[in-house]
Scaffold this motif. Sequence first.
Motif, short mmCIF file in Angstrom:
data_model
loop_
_atom_site.label_atom_id
_atom_site.label_comp_id
_atom_site.label_asym_id
_atom_site.label_seq_id
_atom_site.Cartn_x
_atom_site.Cartn_y
_atom_site.Cartn_z
N ASN A 662 0.82 -1.20 0.00
CA ASN A 662 0.00 0.00 0.00
C ASN A 662 0.86 1.25 0.00
O ASN A 662 0.90 2.03 0.97
CB ASN A 662 -0.95 0.00 1.19
N PRO A 738 -3.88 -10.24 -5.07
CA PRO A 738 -3.71 -9.53 -3.79
C PRO A 738 -4.41 -10.29 -2.66
O PRO A 738 -5.26 -11.14 -2.91
CB PRO A 738 -4.41 -8.19 -4.03
N ARG A 744 -8.74 -4.54 -2.69
CA ARG A 744 -7.46 -4.48 -3.40
C ARG A 744 -7.56 -5.26 -4.72
O ARG A 744 -8.27 -6.26 -4.81
CB ARG A 744 -6.34 -5.11 -2.57
N GLN A 818 -9.09 -9.99 -8.54
CA GLN A 818 -9.80 -9.26 -7.49
C GLN A 818 -10.86 -10.15 -6.86
O GLN A 818 -11.22 -11.21 -7.40
CB GLN A 818 -10.49 -8.02 -8.07
N TYR A 927 -0.75 -3.12 -9.45
CA TYR A 927 -1.50 -3.32 -8.20
C TYR A 927 -2.16 -2.01 -7.81
O TYR A 927 -1.55 -0.93 -7.93
CB TYR A 927 -0.55 -3.78 -7.10
N GLN A 928 -3.40 -2.09 -7.37
CA GLN A 928 -4.11 -0.91 -6.88
C GLN A 928 -4.65 -1.19 -5.48
O GLN A 928 -5.48 -2.07 -5.29
CB GLN A 928 -5.26 -0.53 -7.82
N ALA A 929 -4.15 -0.42 -4.51
CA ALA A 929 -4.61 -0.57 -3.13
C ALA A 929 -6.01 0.02 -2.96
O ALA A 929 -6.80 -0.47 -2.16
CB ALA A 929 -3.64 0.11 -2.18
N THR A 930 -6.32 1.09 -3.71
CA THR A 930 -7.64 1.73 -3.63
C THR A 930 -8.13 1.99 -5.05
O THR A 930 -7.94 3.08 -5.59
CB THR A 930 -7.55 3.05 -2.85
#
Length: 980
Positions: A662, A738, A744, A818, A927-930
């Motif tokens: 993150n 993730p 995430r 996801q 990767y996308q935390a939000t």
Amino acid sequence: MGTGSRICAAVLVLAIGAAKAYASATCPDEQTARQVPTNLAECATLEKDVRRPGAFALNVYEEKLNEFLGHMCHRNEKAGWVRDKFVRDTGPWIGTYANGQWSGRYFGTHSPVVIWYSPDMLAWLKANRPESGPAPKNPAPVPDGAMMVKEMYQPPAAACAAVDPLKLKPVKNGAAIMIRDHKASNDGWFWGWYGFGKDSGWKPDWPAASTSPSPNMGFGQYCTNCHASAHDHQTFADLKNINGEPGVPLVFLSQNFFLDPSWEVQSKQIAEAAEPSMNVPAYDKLFLATFRMPGGMPDPKAIMLPPSTYDNVWVKSGKPDASSEYVTSDQCVGCHSAGGTGLQFDMTEPGPNGLLINVSPYGLWRGSPMGLAGRDPVFYAQLASETDTFHPGPGSKEMVQDTCLGCHGILGQRQYGIDTPPKSDGKCSQFPREAVDAKPYKPENPLEHLARYGALARDGISCAACHRMVMGKADTAKFEHAPQNKCVLERQAALNPGFKDFGKTFTGSFLVGAPDKLYGPFTDPKTVPMDHALGNLPEHNANILQSETCGSCHTVHLPIMHPDRTIGHVYEQTTYPEWAFSDYRTGTSPDGALPHGKGSRAQSCQGCHMPNTDAAKKPYRSKIASIQEYTNFPQAEHTSTPKDLDLSARDGFAKHTLVGLNVFLLEMAQQFFETLGIREADPMLTQKGVNPLPTTEDAMLDQALNRTAKISVADVHSAGGSLSARVSVENLSGHKFPSGVGFRRAFVEFDVLDASGSVLWSSGRTNSAGLIVGAGGKPIAGELWWKDDCSARIDPDKRIHQPHYQEIASQDQAQIYQELVSTPPEGPGAKCGANAAPTGQLTTSFLSICTKVKDNRLLPHGFLDLKAREDISRSLGADNDMAEEAGAEGVGNDPDYVRGGGDRLTYRVPLAQLPGKPASVRATLYYQATPPFFLQDRFCTSKSVDTKRLFYVAGNLKLSKPQIQGWKLKVVESAPARVP
């Protein structure tokens, strides 16, 4: 000193860091007239109050102390105050000749001092530390109200040795103070630093500045990192230092011969840095075009969390009991951070620009997501959505807040439950969100009665959360019915009904041990300093090395609320089970072996997230604390013995990096530290050290690049009117990727390039706001859930999303790894849980999860079959649903989701769609935390201050680093594969 505190150990950093010889033999602190009190009657009145620090709110007391010390009332010899014989060094002054010049460095435990003692302090010394005759075997307690004012002067002491001490005034370095009040804290002293005059930089600590400076004064301050080494009563004071008493003070090497009046004066002025103005960068236009918030960008001063200066909760007076089960991390920082004594710099590594990187337990934890958990703007916005929109009904709001803050604000939530009388129904009182905003001292905040719990909650998943934990049947049986665990048992029954043993501890519902014990991994710890400082004894407990220490919180089992009535329970997070079902499992637990033994890649959670070896598998070796040892420090009187104090460097020193990926939280913390109430500078190393947040971010970027995943492209063919390629992604982590909270996501960007490197065709590309876009640059299906103005959801009953693909042939398709979940359907009789068909709407609510819609997150290597997973689940005291829900969902017949380890998919690109000749292809894993849909759901489901804070921080965040541009973290990229 900038943002660093000047009290106690931090004071001496000024003196030892790069102190230059004062060019004049004239004492720089000498005054023309004697500095003595002029209004003795006023001093007598003030003295009655300053001797009772625990009787006043800190802001009131500091003003009284300011009057007392500012008028030199501590020099009232007529009232019986006495002083040292002369200015004395507390360590050596070493002269160095370089580049044709002499300079000096000081290595004292404090700057040169003249200490003033109150009459009762002098009487105690005479009775308990006589210069002649035997001392009492058990010294009497120092009487309440006894005071010592340690005036500190610029080194070396020789510069002022011939000056009448009454003509000295410590205008540069100020004074350290100790005032006895045994009823106010466990160690029995009020500690502090005081600066003389308006230019000294001293001011009352409350209200705290938005830069979150460490406090100058207070109870439970980290002066104990040295003073706990005293033989008794936290003081090294000795009669032979005092004027009129027999004996000669200790002396140290002082190479001051090069001081000469002809040299130019080079004294360094110490002044508090001006508080910087708040950083308000230009708004991101695409962000504001994508997301909405009523009223636009909020006033940054209206959304600030309380400064961490207020996060100060110490051990109460007397033997610790349940009322002091939890204390803030500032009680640990003095010893378990690097540089706290100012003389030893174990637990550091060389950093950029000649600065040091703090790799101590505190130094790395403080900048980690665990250390930031109590100030995480994403968490608070999520919580606001839960209580404002998803579950706003009577009784639900309180339950949701208590449940969620039981992890992110665990210390505050738990101590509140311990201290607060039960409700009328006999159940524990629930911790309110408003407590997090509570600050001490009236009339500043009407929530003052909650300030202690707010400080604990904002401290995040702090030291006492893990180091009080007990695991396993044997240890938990000892403490199950202790008062500190009363509300934990209630939490276990509510969140994990029917579970037993380790299963009962899910969602952070673990039990804790005695309030006077702290558990660690090393055998034979030194107990005296911690006992003196906190009334706590460090104790070896091997269970802290077990993955279950992490698994208790990283297995999240929650009620299914529909909308405000619990209709069942479901797993929101299964990071620990994912590991326990993989080749990375160790096959052990605190209660012994688990079914199916250890995996071929066995490694505990700590082995990855708290590494104790370097990349070459060489063990890290260091001392575990920074205290005033006996052998390695300048000599002091009345210390404990070398056996009690001297520390050895140990192998297996675990770095408390505790990182996932993150990076965006770390960027928020660095760019908006005032908004989030975070202290920017290292509190112990101060100007010698690197801000801990960039250190954590570097660790995250390294984790992403080297230990998260691999991606490759093979089997590139061009035939039959299409270009095809096989992309393979390998999961290198010991759980799903993730993992963690379900929003995430990771995704693959597959690009077809021409000879110049220009992109001809792309699946998975994004715009600068992080939305995955298709051929026309518009967001692909499922990227946004709401209309632009938040007026309504977009076809919510259709659950629009990108499915799991085994083949992609369009730029409007993307492989997104996801988890997506849905709400219970409207009406009675909802079927939820494992294997239930999704019938409700997609949701980001943790407490509305009915069933999975999709979960194609990459499984870890060696993922066990369902029967084996059920065996382990039952052995851990959980149910078969855990085995089921840890698996995949919506992946069809994809064979890669049987044994796990990664995913393979084919891209088939119609050549007719390409605007040029293809030369190569490449694949990149992001990767996308939000993700955007998650952020939009926050902004459309709450208008709270917490939501406005996230909108402000996210909307103004500058993502300039190449690895994180466009709201996505670049994990790994394949080498370009040539098109034949």
